[in-house]
Motif scaffolding. Structure first.
Motif, PDB file in Angstrom:
ATOM      1  N   LYS A 133      -3.438  18.135   4.887  1.00  0.00           N
ATOM      2  CA  LYS A 133      -3.306  16.783   3.998  1.00  0.00           C
ATOM      3  C   LYS A 133      -2.060  16.282   4.042  1.00  0.00           C
ATOM      4  N   THR A 134      -0.986  16.982   3.629  1.00  0.00           N
ATOM      5  CA  THR A 134       0.442  16.156   3.669  1.00  0.00           C
ATOM      6  C   THR A 134       0.735  15.873   4.848  1.00  0.00           C
ATOM      7  N   VAL A 135       0.286  16.700   6.065  1.00  0.00           N
ATOM      8  CA  VAL A 135       0.833  16.319   7.523  1.00  0.00           C
ATOM      9  C   VAL A 135       0.148  14.923   7.914  1.00  0.00           C
ATOM     10  N   PHE A 136      -1.029  14.637   7.542  1.00  0.00           N
ATOM     11  CA  PHE A 136      -1.841  13.549   7.746  1.00  0.00           C
ATOM     12  C   PHE A 136      -1.013  12.175   7.062  1.00  0.00           C
ATOM     13  N   ILE A 137      -0.745  12.572   5.624  1.00  0.00           N
ATOM     14  CA  ILE A 137      -0.128  11.530   4.841  1.00  0.00           C
ATOM     15  C   ILE A 137       1.105  11.035   5.177  1.00  0.00           C
ATOM     16  N   PHE A 138       1.798  12.005   5.898  1.00  0.00           N
ATOM     17  CA  PHE A 138       3.129  11.774   6.328  1.00  0.00           C
ATOM     18  C   PHE A 138       2.972  10.857   7.619  1.00  0.00           C
ATOM     19  N   PHE A 139       1.936  11.332   8.588  1.00  0.00           N
ATOM     20  CA  PHE A 139       1.749  10.675   9.793  1.00  0.00           C
ATOM     21  C   PHE A 139       1.377   9.222   9.313  1.00  0.00           C
ATOM     22  N   LEU A 140       0.666   8.844   8.380  1.00  0.00           N
ATOM     23  CA  LEU A 140       0.263   7.716   7.913  1.00  0.00           C
ATOM     24  C   LEU A 140       1.337   6.945   7.456  1.00  0.00           C
ATOM     25  N   VAL A 141       2.288   7.649   6.653  1.00  0.00           N
ATOM     26  CA  VAL A 141       3.588   6.867   6.242  1.00  0.00           C
ATOM     27  C   VAL A 141       4.254   6.397   7.561  1.00  0.00           C
ATOM     28  N   ILE A 142       4.626   7.279   8.382  1.00  0.00           N
ATOM     29  CA  ILE A 142       5.263   6.862   9.435  1.00  0.00           C
ATOM     30  C   ILE A 142       4.800   5.770  10.663  1.00  0.00           C
ATOM     31  N   TYR A 169       0.858  -1.474   0.108  1.00  0.00           N
ATOM     32  CA  TYR A 169       0.061   0.074   0.006  1.00  0.00           C
ATOM     33  C   TYR A 169       0.797   1.236  -0.022  1.00  0.00           C
ATOM     34  N   LEU A 170       1.975   1.181   0.833  1.00  0.00           N
ATOM     35  CA  LEU A 170       3.033   2.432   0.666  1.00  0.00           C
ATOM     36  C   LEU A 170       3.356   2.649  -0.878  1.00  0.00           C
ATOM     37  N   ILE A 171       3.723   1.597  -1.535  1.00  0.00           N
ATOM     38  CA  ILE A 171       4.214   1.664  -3.086  1.00  0.00           C
ATOM     39  C   ILE A 171       3.045   2.147  -3.846  1.00  0.00           C
ATOM     40  N   LEU A 172       1.911   1.539  -3.734  1.00  0.00           N
ATOM     41  CA  LEU A 172       0.601   1.872  -4.177  1.00  0.00           C
ATOM     42  C   LEU A 172       0.450   3.598  -4.049  1.00  0.00           C
ATOM     43  N   PHE A 173       0.568   3.995  -2.940  1.00  0.00           N
ATOM     44  CA  PHE A 173       0.196   5.361  -2.316  1.00  0.00           C
ATOM     45  C   PHE A 173       1.241   6.187  -3.184  1.00  0.00           C
ATOM     46  N   TYR A 174       2.433   5.752  -3.224  1.00  0.00           N
ATOM     47  CA  TYR A 174       3.369   6.583  -3.876  1.00  0.00           C
ATOM     48  C   TYR A 174       3.333   6.730  -5.557  1.00  0.00           C
ATOM     49  N   LYS A 175       2.912   5.437  -5.993  1.00  0.00           N
ATOM     50  CA  LYS A 175       3.031   5.693  -7.347  1.00  0.00           C
ATOM     51  C   LYS A 175       1.522   6.267  -7.945  1.00  0.00           C
ATOM     52  N   LEU A 176       0.406   6.213  -7.075  1.00  0.00           N
ATOM     53  CA  LEU A 176      -0.874   6.856  -7.614  1.00  0.00           C
ATOM     54  C   LEU A 176      -0.894   8.259  -7.431  1.00  0.00           C
TER      55      LEU A 176
END
Length: 246
Positions: free
Chosen positions: A176-185, A138-145
């Protein structure tokens, strides 16, 4: 969306998890599920309505939004949470199978249905491997999408029916960027915890097998030792009789 079933699932898995597994459950429940329910859903609320391009051409906003966000980021986050949590259901089902098997035979077949041994140990290991695969996938998919983990405030779009290259603006890009980075971490933290638990279980099993092998070797050598002493005595013979001095 109701998340009660996921909460009940995580609570059931907690009974049959190791210490590291309970930490993983706490991270998923507090730092991922609750954050999603309390905050993330509201940040992405009406995201398509708030996506605006500097043109009044009908359909341009919709086409550009669909191009830049083929799937809503927050829905992909929700799907990741579900897919990462469901492999734990394998452990719960295996324990339930053991309990039903004991009831069917009306006798104690296991020391405890939740004991991490035999088939349940393999089921738990498989669930960990599947969870790690889902997290990384899912991390790879998120990055590619989305071309990365940050949300830009301005996007250029030249798709039809837009009359020319137009500027499109995303609402709340920094939040949104803050929440996405929180998701990734948190996803990376869960991967580390799963890898640690997987290594711990394999190492524990390896040490247990080595100790059992050493114990069997030691026991067999103790049984052979008395026979060895008797053989040595026969070969040496009895001590010579003392001669009488006349």
């Amino acid at each position: 969306m109701s998340w009660m079933f996921l909460r009940d699932l995580l609570s059931g898995v907690n009974k049959h998890s190791t210490g590291i597994g309970r930490i993983w459950l706490a991270v998923v429940f507090i730092f991922r599920l609750l954050v999603y329910i309390v905050a993330a859903e509201h940040v992405w609320k009406d995201e398509q309505k708030e996506f605006q391009c500097n043109t009044r051409q009908p359909g341009c906003d919709n086409v550009c939004f669909d191009y830049f966000f083929p799937m809503s980021q927050v829905r992909l986050w929700a799907l990741q949470l579900i897919m990462v949590s469901t492999p734990s259901l394998l452990v719960v089902l295996h324990v339930a199978y053991r309990e039903s098997r004991e009831k069917r035979h009306r006798q104690k077949l296991y020391a405890s249905p939740g004991t991490m041994d035999g088939g349940l140990w393999y089921t738990y290991l498989i669930s960990l491997v599947v969870k790690i695969a889902f997290e990384i996938g899912y991390l790879i998919l998120f990055y590619k999408l989305y071309g990365g983990f940050s949300v830009p405030y301005l996007m250029k779009c030249d798709l039809k029916p837009c009359p020319n290259t137009v500027d499109c603006f995303v609402s709340k890009p920094t939040e949104k960027t803050v929440f996405i980075f929180f998701l990734v971490i948190t996803s990376c933290l869960c991967i580390v915890l799963n890898l640690t638990e997987l290594s711990f279980l394999i190492l524990k099993c390896f040490i247990k097998c080595c100790l059992q092998k050493y114990s069997k070797t030691l026991t067999s050598s103790v049984h052979e030792c008395p026979n060895l002493r008797c053989t040595e005595c026969d070969e040496i013979g009895a001590p010579p009789l003392s001669q009488n001095h006349h």
